[in-house]
Design a protein around this motif. Sequence first.
Motif, PDB file in Angstrom:
ATOM      1  N   THR A 174       0.830  -1.264   0.119  1.00 18.97           N
ATOM      2  CA  THR A 174      -0.062   0.075  -0.029  1.00 18.97           C
ATOM      3  C   THR A 174       0.792   1.339   0.152  1.00 18.97           C
ATOM      4  N   PHE A 175       0.512   2.143  -0.888  1.00 14.43           N
ATOM      5  CA  PHE A 175       1.169   3.494  -0.789  1.00 14.43           C
ATOM      6  C   PHE A 175       0.490   4.682   0.074  1.00 14.43           C
ATOM      7  N   PHE A 176      -0.735   4.731  -0.311  1.00 15.58           N
ATOM      8  CA  PHE A 176      -1.636   5.763   0.344  1.00 15.58           C
ATOM      9  C   PHE A 176      -1.559   5.523   2.049  1.00 15.58           C
ATOM     10  N   TYR A 177      -1.793   4.397   2.393  1.00 20.39           N
ATOM     11  CA  TYR A 177      -1.921   3.862   3.812  1.00 20.39           C
ATOM     12  C   TYR A 177      -0.632   4.221   4.708  1.00 20.39           C
ATOM     13  N   GLY A 178       0.599   4.055   4.049  1.00 20.06           N
ATOM     14  CA  GLY A 178       1.736   4.478   4.551  1.00 20.06           C
ATOM     15  C   GLY A 178       2.289   5.773   4.376  1.00 20.06           C
ATOM     16  N   GLU A 179       1.808   6.523   3.288  1.00 21.97           N
ATOM     17  CA  GLU A 179       2.211   7.814   3.250  1.00 21.97           C
ATOM     18  C   GLU A 179       0.961   8.765   4.000  1.00 21.97           C
ATOM     19  N   THR A 180      -0.173   8.243   4.035  1.00 18.36           N
ATOM     20  CA  THR A 180      -1.277   9.213   4.733  1.00 18.36           C
ATOM     21  C   THR A 180      -1.950   8.346   5.947  1.00 18.36           C
ATOM     22  N   ASN A 181      -2.982   8.378   5.879  1.00 21.89           N
ATOM     23  CA  ASN A 181      -3.759   7.493   6.727  1.00 21.89           C
ATOM     24  C   ASN A 181      -5.241   7.133   6.352  1.00 21.89           C
ATOM     25  N   LEU A 182      -5.956   6.674   7.078  1.00 17.52           N
ATOM     26  CA  LEU A 182      -7.464   6.082   6.601  1.00 17.52           C
ATOM     27  C   LEU A 182      -8.321   7.508   6.256  1.00 17.52           C
ATOM     28  N   ASP A 183      -8.008   8.510   6.792  1.00 21.73           N
ATOM     29  CA  ASP A 183      -8.743   9.786   6.397  1.00 21.73           C
ATOM     30  C   ASP A 183      -8.339   9.957   5.093  1.00 21.73           C
ATOM     31  N   GLY A 184      -7.057  10.042   4.651  1.00 25.03           N
ATOM     32  CA  GLY A 184      -6.567  10.297   3.443  1.00 25.03           C
ATOM     33  C   GLY A 184      -7.128   9.445   2.253  1.00 25.03           C
ATOM     34  N   ILE A 185      -7.087   7.880   2.809  1.00 25.86           N
ATOM     35  CA  ILE A 185      -7.647   7.118   1.929  1.00 25.86           C
ATOM     36  C   ILE A 185      -9.121   7.366   1.536  1.00 25.86           C
ATOM     37  N   PHE A 186      -9.933   7.695   2.490  1.00 24.82           N
ATOM     38  CA  PHE A 186     -11.413   7.951   2.288  1.00 24.82           C
ATOM     39  C   PHE A 186     -11.602   9.201   1.591  1.00 24.82           C
ATOM     40  N   ASP A 187     -10.906  10.244   1.735  1.00 23.90           N
ATOM     41  CA  ASP A 187     -10.854  11.242   1.041  1.00 23.90           C
ATOM     42  C   ASP A 187     -10.920  11.120  -0.625  1.00 23.90           C
ATOM     43  N   LEU A 188      -9.960  10.078  -1.032  1.00 23.60           N
ATOM     44  CA  LEU A 188      -9.720   9.897  -2.319  1.00 23.60           C
ATOM     45  C   LEU A 188     -10.597   8.753  -2.866  1.00 23.60           C
ATOM     46  N   VAL A 189     -11.058   8.024  -1.905  1.00 24.90           N
ATOM     47  CA  VAL A 189     -12.479   7.172  -2.089  1.00 24.90           C
ATOM     48  C   VAL A 189     -13.477   7.834  -2.969  1.00 24.90           C
ATOM     49  N   SER A 190     -13.869   9.113  -1.966  1.00 24.88           N
ATOM     50  CA  SER A 190     -14.921   9.770  -2.420  1.00 24.88           C
ATOM     51  C   SER A 190     -14.777  10.835  -3.804  1.00 24.88           C
ATOM     52  N   ARG A 191     -13.457  10.565  -4.211  1.00 31.96           N
ATOM     53  CA  ARG A 191     -13.292  11.656  -5.502  1.00 31.96           C
ATOM     54  C   ARG A 191     -13.123  10.465  -6.824  1.00 31.96           C
ATOM     55  N   SER A 192     -12.707   9.174  -6.507  1.00 30.73           N
ATOM     56  CA  SER A 192     -12.410   8.231  -7.413  1.00 30.73           C
ATOM     57  C   SER A 192     -13.155   7.015  -7.556  1.00 30.73           C
TER      58      SER A 192
END
Length: 715
Positions: free
Chosen positions: A254-272
């Motif tokens: 995983t890239f995004f979980y390592g570089e951000t957190n679950l909040d960062g992942i969920f933000d991108l979930v809403s956009r993608s």
Amino acid sequence: MPFTFDFLDDGRVLEWETTADGAVATEREDYSPRFYVASRAPDADIDLTRLRSVYERHPDVVATKIVARRPGFRRDDEDTLAVDVVHIDRVIPLARQARQLSDYPVGDLACFNVDFSREFRYCLETGVDPTPASELSTLHLSIPVTETNSETNAELGVNGKTVTGSPVDLLAAVQDAIDTLDPDVLVCSTSEIISTLYAMARTAGVDGFTLSRWPDVDYQQLAGQSTFSSYGRVGHSPARYNVPGRAIIDESNTFFYGETNLDGIFDLVSRSKKPAQELAWASIGNVLTAIQICEAHDRGVLVPWNSWRHEFYKPMGTLHDADRGGFIFAPEVGLHEDVHELDFSSLYPNIICMWNVSPDVIRCDCHSDREDVPSLGYSICDEQGYLVDVLQPIIDARDDIKADIHREQQRDNLDQDRLDELEGRSAALKWILVACFGYQGFSNAKFGRIECHEAINAFAREILLTAKQRLEAGGWRVVHGIVDSIWVTPDPDVSDDERESLETLASEITDTVEIRLEYEAEYEWVAFVPQRESDAGALTKYFGKVTGKDEFKIRGIEARQRSTPEFIEDVQRDCLEILGQTQSPDAVISRLERAISELHAGDVDSDRLVERNRVSKPVEAYTQYTQNVAALERARDQDLAVHPGQDVEYVVVDDEKASRERVALAHEETDQYDPSYYETQLVRAVESIISPLGWDRSDIRRRLAKTRTTKITSF
């Protein structure tokens, strides 16, 4: 709103949604994935009627029909064959059959909307928003590196607690955590934990063990492990698994979980529209592509299976001008005092949005007489490109989030959870914005175009040159500049009264280029490091002391390199502090001497000397006996799987040996190490610190030899 989706063998889809009483599944039996077939080129002759008759007889095809769709952003609506299939796993095989009919007897056709990940396809085609409606619960599972290739584990981490014992004991601990927490997300150190736990249950005869929320399916393997090469680097993708009703995040993939957190992942979930499980393993480019596909879908544009965009014709002179890359002002090697850093905010994304640089409108036919791109003469259509619609909301959102972060940091009662959420979202969006420029020149990009890449660089060069000239006219001297950043120091030939303030200049430059130039930081001093075998400055190696803070900004040197052992990093950071206090190479070398003495006295814990390197190929493919080869042989002796693209961690025990005794793996208990080898690494690290002052490795060695001689003769 559902947060994860499962695809059963009989074609049913399970939508899982969190409620106050736990997650519940909604079964959907009417979902039929769809792909499209159209002509490869606008003027190509293709017999869709014949192709349709072939597909209508296929047992895996639910329905077919001729619909109007745009096979590309530069094409209008055309007759297109839509093929609905019985199961999501049948999309690619059926599309391959269409390829076999290409040219004869059907014509030159192309397939569209084929290679989407399964959950993303489902959300795109059904309009389901996969953003979690409430906070998701998590359970962490981990295994030590010594057991990553084992069919039965003797140790397991369950939510941070280490559990040891028999397989029955470990399975009971996991099942108890599952039953107690009922997690929505399984965060695993490696997803192989899933299959290993079930294998342990079968071997131990443990009935009833399950991670699944669905009674009929324990787990599914979605993909096997693979090795790949990207931009000259070898990577490894582990096997991927699915547990019904729970999203899986594999920390090793995983890239995004390592570089951000679950909040960062969920933000991108809403956009993608990529659900959390898929977004966690996705690359930056994969997520950016998903956001672009959503925009294309809204515009009725199909997504090509394989991109086949040709490069527009251009004269040799234009090719030469277009291939110049971004702005670079070579750094002045040395230590500079009173340095100020200024950065353009999201320069490349803002260029795209400001000048409408998008693959669908660059070098348009309707404005071919215009020269909108400086030095290249490319035209850009007045109609807004799709890439602007993709990036502008992200730019605006990140600006708002950064403002919220600033406000949160100024509060007397800091809400750390809120700050972590904001910083995670900001970091996630930053990575998308960082990738959007390079992606335009990526040969496999679904919608990229090299002319966009060239145009963005051309605009950026003009902007940075404008900024450089105005700063110099305002009484500042540029000591380094690269891509979107400029470092300046007061021009000694300009008096303080004549010199304009950087705030005023930044505001004026912002108004001129219409992209915000931000004052990033002030440094008491900044040192630009020379290249190893040259007096020229290294573009991305520098360090500096931030004014008014006990803080250094470091780029490129050993302390920022992932392979550097902890001990070497600590010594280098100590040397930075000493240099900042004394600006004396002699004082730095005194610290080096103490570190070398510690090494040779055996006073350094071997855990602090662990190196981490990426393996580029199988052990048999190496032609020289490197440290990596020795480490791989030791791993193989212990039945540990290390694949090309993965990391191997070790301590160098005797660098003169050409055998597996050259190193010891990080998990092996050893108090041995090669002090001479690590001394060389220390000298290299210290060279990075004092090379801006004119010292190289030979100078350091001479000073060390002189000091040692003095100490001996003093007796």
